[in-house]
Structure formats: structure tokens, C-alpha cells
Design a protein around this motif. Sequence first.
Motif, PDB file in Angstrom:
ATOM      1  N   LEU A 232     -72.404  41.285  -3.031  1.00  0.00           N
ATOM      2  CA  LEU A 232     -72.698  42.639  -2.551  1.00  0.00           C
ATOM      3  C   LEU A 232     -71.432  43.479  -2.634  1.00  0.00           C
ATOM      4  O   LEU A 232     -70.387  43.097  -2.105  1.00  0.00           O
TER       5      LEU A 232
ATOM      6  N   LEU B 268     -69.733  46.985  -1.629  1.00  0.00           N
ATOM      7  CA  LEU B 268     -69.867  48.070  -0.662  1.00  0.00           C
ATOM      8  C   LEU B 268     -68.784  49.108  -0.913  1.00  0.00           C
ATOM      9  O   LEU B 268     -67.681  48.770  -1.348  1.00  0.00           O
TER      10      LEU B 268
ATOM     11  N   ARG C 277     -78.807  43.577  -0.364  1.00  0.00           N
ATOM     12  CA  ARG C 277     -78.473  44.865   0.246  1.00  0.00           C
ATOM     13  C   ARG C 277     -78.727  44.836   1.754  1.00  0.00           C
ATOM     14  O   ARG C 277     -78.046  45.507   2.525  1.00  0.00           O
TER      15      ARG C 277
ATOM     16  N   ASP D 292     -71.495  51.360   2.721  1.00  0.00           N
ATOM     17  CA  ASP D 292     -72.801  51.497   2.071  1.00  0.00           C
ATOM     18  C   ASP D 292     -72.867  50.611   0.828  1.00  0.00           C
ATOM     19  O   ASP D 292     -71.909  50.536   0.051  1.00  0.00           O
ATOM     20  N   ALA D 293     -74.011  49.957   0.640  1.00  0.00           N
ATOM     21  CA  ALA D 293     -74.189  49.069  -0.501  1.00  0.00           C
ATOM     22  C   ALA D 293     -74.268  49.876  -1.791  1.00  0.00           C
ATOM     23  O   ALA D 293     -75.051  50.820  -1.896  1.00  0.00           O
ATOM     24  N   GLN D 294     -73.462  49.482  -2.767  1.00  0.00           N
ATOM     25  CA  GLN D 294     -73.458  50.126  -4.075  1.00  0.00           C
ATOM     26  C   GLN D 294     -74.185  49.291  -5.128  1.00  0.00           C
ATOM     27  O   GLN D 294     -74.950  49.811  -5.926  1.00  0.00           O
ATOM     28  N   HIS D 295     -73.922  47.979  -5.108  1.00  0.00           N
ATOM     29  CA  HIS D 295     -74.575  47.071  -6.053  1.00  0.00           C
ATOM     30  C   HIS D 295     -74.823  45.756  -5.327  1.00  0.00           C
ATOM     31  O   HIS D 295     -73.996  45.314  -4.520  1.00  0.00           O
ATOM     32  N   ALA D 296     -75.945  45.122  -5.622  1.00  0.00           N
ATOM     33  CA  ALA D 296     -76.296  43.860  -4.981  1.00  0.00           C
ATOM     34  C   ALA D 296     -76.992  42.953  -5.975  1.00  0.00           C
ATOM     35  O   ALA D 296     -77.758  43.408  -6.826  1.00  0.00           O
ATOM     36  N   GLU D 297     -76.701  41.659  -5.880  1.00  0.00           N
ATOM     37  CA  GLU D 297     -77.370  40.653  -6.687  1.00  0.00           C
ATOM     38  C   GLU D 297     -77.597  39.403  -5.836  1.00  0.00           C
ATOM     39  O   GLU D 297     -76.637  38.792  -5.369  1.00  0.00           O
TER      40      GLU D 297
ATOM     41  N   TRP E   4     -75.175  34.924  -3.625  1.00  0.00           N
ATOM     42  CA  TRP E   4     -75.406  36.362  -3.687  1.00  0.00           C
ATOM     43  C   TRP E   4     -74.079  37.104  -3.635  1.00  0.00           C
ATOM     44  O   TRP E   4     -73.055  36.549  -3.198  1.00  0.00           O
TER      45      TRP E   4
ATOM     46  N   ALA F 248     -75.835  44.294   4.446  1.00  0.00           N
ATOM     47  CA  ALA F 248     -74.728  45.237   4.647  1.00  0.00           C
ATOM     48  C   ALA F 248     -74.507  45.544   6.124  1.00  0.00           C
ATOM     49  O   ALA F 248     -73.367  45.561   6.609  1.00  0.00           O
TER      50      ALA F 248
ATOM     51  N   ALA G  16     -81.266  41.782  -5.439  1.00  0.00           N
ATOM     52  CA  ALA G  16     -81.446  43.071  -4.773  1.00  0.00           C
ATOM     53  C   ALA G  16     -81.588  42.923  -3.271  1.00  0.00           C
ATOM     54  O   ALA G  16     -81.168  43.791  -2.499  1.00  0.00           O
TER      55      ALA G  16
END
Length: 492
Positions: A164, A166, A181, A171-176, A162, A184, A178
Motif C-alpha cells: 500500500l 500512501l 486500501r 491517503d491511499a494512492q496505490h494498493a495491491e 499486500w 490505510a 485493491a
Amino acid sequence: MPPTLAAVAALPQLGLKSLTGPLPDTRVVWVAVSELEDPTPFLEGGELVLTTGMRLTPASAAGYVSRLVARGVTGLGFAVGVIHDDVPPELLAAARDQGLVLLEVPRPTPFIAIGKAVSRMLAAEWYEDVTRAFQAQRELTRAALTGPGALVTRLARLLGGWALLLDASGDAQHAEPAGARGRAAALEPELARLRRRPARGSPAASVALAVPDDHIVVQRIGLSGRPRGFLAVGTDAPLPPAAHTIVGSAVALLTLQSETPRTDRELRASLAALLLGRPGEAPLVPGGPVRVVACAGGAAVLDVLESDPAGARCLALPLEGHSAVIVPDEALGTIEPLLVSAGTAGVSDPASGDLGTALRQAEEALAAAVRARRDVLHYSALPGQSVLGLLEPGLAHAFAGSLLAPLREEGLVETVQAYLAANGQGEAAARALGVHRHTLRSRMRKAAELLDRDPDDPAVRAELWIALAIASNHDERIGHRGDSQSGEPGIA
């Protein structure tokens, strides 16, 4: 990743035989040949040790094996037919009892062949890692062109884990995927460590931590003291060196994206100043005289400007059929060859303030350069430009149409144009048209009758030249031929 002992033993050319059962997937980091009773001071662990048993005795076999096991060697290869016809039973028993892999090396197989084979396998693994990392970097670069979200998605898939992204506040901006997230909040203590600047030196660039079923690496994004964001990745197992290289590439690309807005500040300030009617406060607008260059190079114009540091001082605007480039006058000597390498160019006179006139000049010079098949032409070099520039376009086109009408009806415009270009030299004009000089003379007599003027009269020649120059453009502007091929100045 180093080859396994099973992979080495499986090489048919070596003929190795396991005497202690199925081979494990332990890695062979190197091959060490030693006849010492205790070679362990010269080993690091992970080696395949090769020996002929020169100093081995039944009494020393167990201690010899014990020292190798304690050192963490991968296995022991014993050559038969050199000192011992067979592997000593005491050595075999000790290896089985203490869990040391024992391979029988046949007499025809030299130790150097085993060393070379492992070396080739290590090199192949290294090359594969480098190739994999290079391919991953290319994939990340293509993804970065779409945006940070696409880059994070590609990174997670390349690592099989995964990822992430930040922002500076955590703060999470993009996650793979989903669901990443949700990690964080748990990473906040690590982000605080990366934000903190020690008393001396720079803040930490990354932290690594292991939690049940997860190995996590968190890295800073940005070049300044204060991070512009963070990238966290997690996998089931510790990242191998190639994967660390891939993560480093992702961090570099994200850093470039995060720092790019700084390079755009002056451009945005210049745009705001122009919109507010204060061009003097626009940092990227040249303060002194500039030239406008009309270039037919298309997209290549932008490429050549970006290829040279001097291009950063220029402003380019793609237009229909060509590009207009604003160049500081003092930089023209550097920029002009760059633009000419991309296509034919026309250069205006120096200008300040309203550049509309300069653009018109550059476009007229470009049109003349295309007609004359010249790489570049300056507006100041256009023949007769000062006279034609004084003419009112509507009246000028009416004059040219009226004067040239009888010649067009008889198809004599090209003949008269060639005669004028040759400065009245019949032989040269005939050669240019590909006709006999008598044919040319006959056509010019006909032209004189139609015009009721003598083409050898300098005043008549001037009128005809001006009419042809005006007629060379089909729009509202008065064109400049500027492409006479009469050669060097001389007396007819």
C-alpha cells in the motif's frame, strides 16, 4: 534461509542416520564440535552439535541432553567407532524422552566433512537470497519506469503479500490487491509515529507490527524531515532478510520518484519565463554568450550529455536527422569532445539573444563536416563563408546554374572541381580523378572553350569556386564546400 536438519541428514556422502525418528524441519545455523560435558556456554542455539562422547558417562547422559535442549540446539550428532562402538543406550533414551534429535555419525565420516557440507549449503542459500534480491530489484526498477502503481503491484507479488502506497497525509494512492486500501485507516497511528521528529536526531524511518495473521512493515518515503509518503507491506510471516532488502529497494525507488519534481523546478521556471517573454529570469537559460552545436549523433547525444556533470548546463533539442545543443561558451571545451564522441558535429560562432542564426551556422558547419569527413567543424573555419554569406540565395543559385550549365552538359563539373581543389596543379588533379594528366589537360581545354574563360585566371577560378560552393546545397541556403584536399599551403 539456513538448511534444515532433514536436508543435511539426507546428504548421501555423510551417511547420517536418525535414531529418534523422522527429522523435523528445524534449521541448522552452524555446526559445533565439542567434547565438553557442558558446551552450552559456547553455543547460541540452532547448532548441530557433534561429539565422540569422550566425557560422556551413563550417569551424565540425561543432564547432558537436558542442557542441550535448554540451549535450543537443533540436534546432536554422535560418532560411533571412535570412543564408543555404539550410541550409549542412556544417551538415546534421554534424547527420546526430552525431544532431542540424535544422529548417528558413521566412523568413516569426519566431523569436518559435516561442517563443510553445512557451510556449503549455507553459502548456497545466501547466494540464492542475494540473487533473488538482485533479480527483484531489477524487476522493481523496470516497474518504476512505468510509475509508482506498477512498482507497488510488482512489490506485492514479489513478497507474496499486500502493498500500500500512501501520500504524506495518509491517503491511499496505490494498493495491491485493491482491498489493501482498507488498511490505510488502521495504519494512521504508525504514520503519526513516522512523522514525529524526536527531540534529538532524525525521525524513525520504519515501524514493524504484528497483528493476527499479518506481519506489517511501514516505511517513510522522502529525504527531508517531512515525509513525502509512506509504503506499507504485509505478509503472513515475518519478512526474511532478503525480503527486507527488496522492500528497501522499493522505498529507494519511490523516494527518487518523489524527489524528482524538485530537480525539475528550475526547468519549469525557465519554460515559464520564456513563455512570458522574460528570458532574463529563466534560471537555466545561460546568461552569457552561447554556442549552438549541431550533432549527428541521434539519441546518443542525450546520453553523453547525461554522462557528465557539465552536460547539465546544456539544452538539447532533437531535430530531424540531428540534434541541436545550446552550450555556454565557457563550457565548450568540455562539452565539444563529449558531443563529438556521439557523432559528427558543427559549431556556431558565439551568440546571444536570438539563436536562429547560430542554429543555421551550426547546421551549415555540420553539413560541411560530413562532406569533408571531419569529426567537428566550426563555422568560423568554413572557407569563404564571409563572402558567400553576403550573397542573396536566389540570385546566387541563378548565377551558379548559368555558369555551370555547359560543364554539366559535357560532364566536366567534377573535372573542374578537382582542378580548382588542386590549385591548378594538373598532376594532383589527375591523381584525384584517377586519369592520365594528358586526359585532364584535354578536358580542361574543353572546359575553357565551353566557359569562354581561362581556368588559370585567378578571377575565373574564384567565380568557379563560388559557383560550385553555391551549387553544393540543394535548399535555399548557400552552402560552403570547405572540403578541398589540396594539402599544406605551398607554391605550385
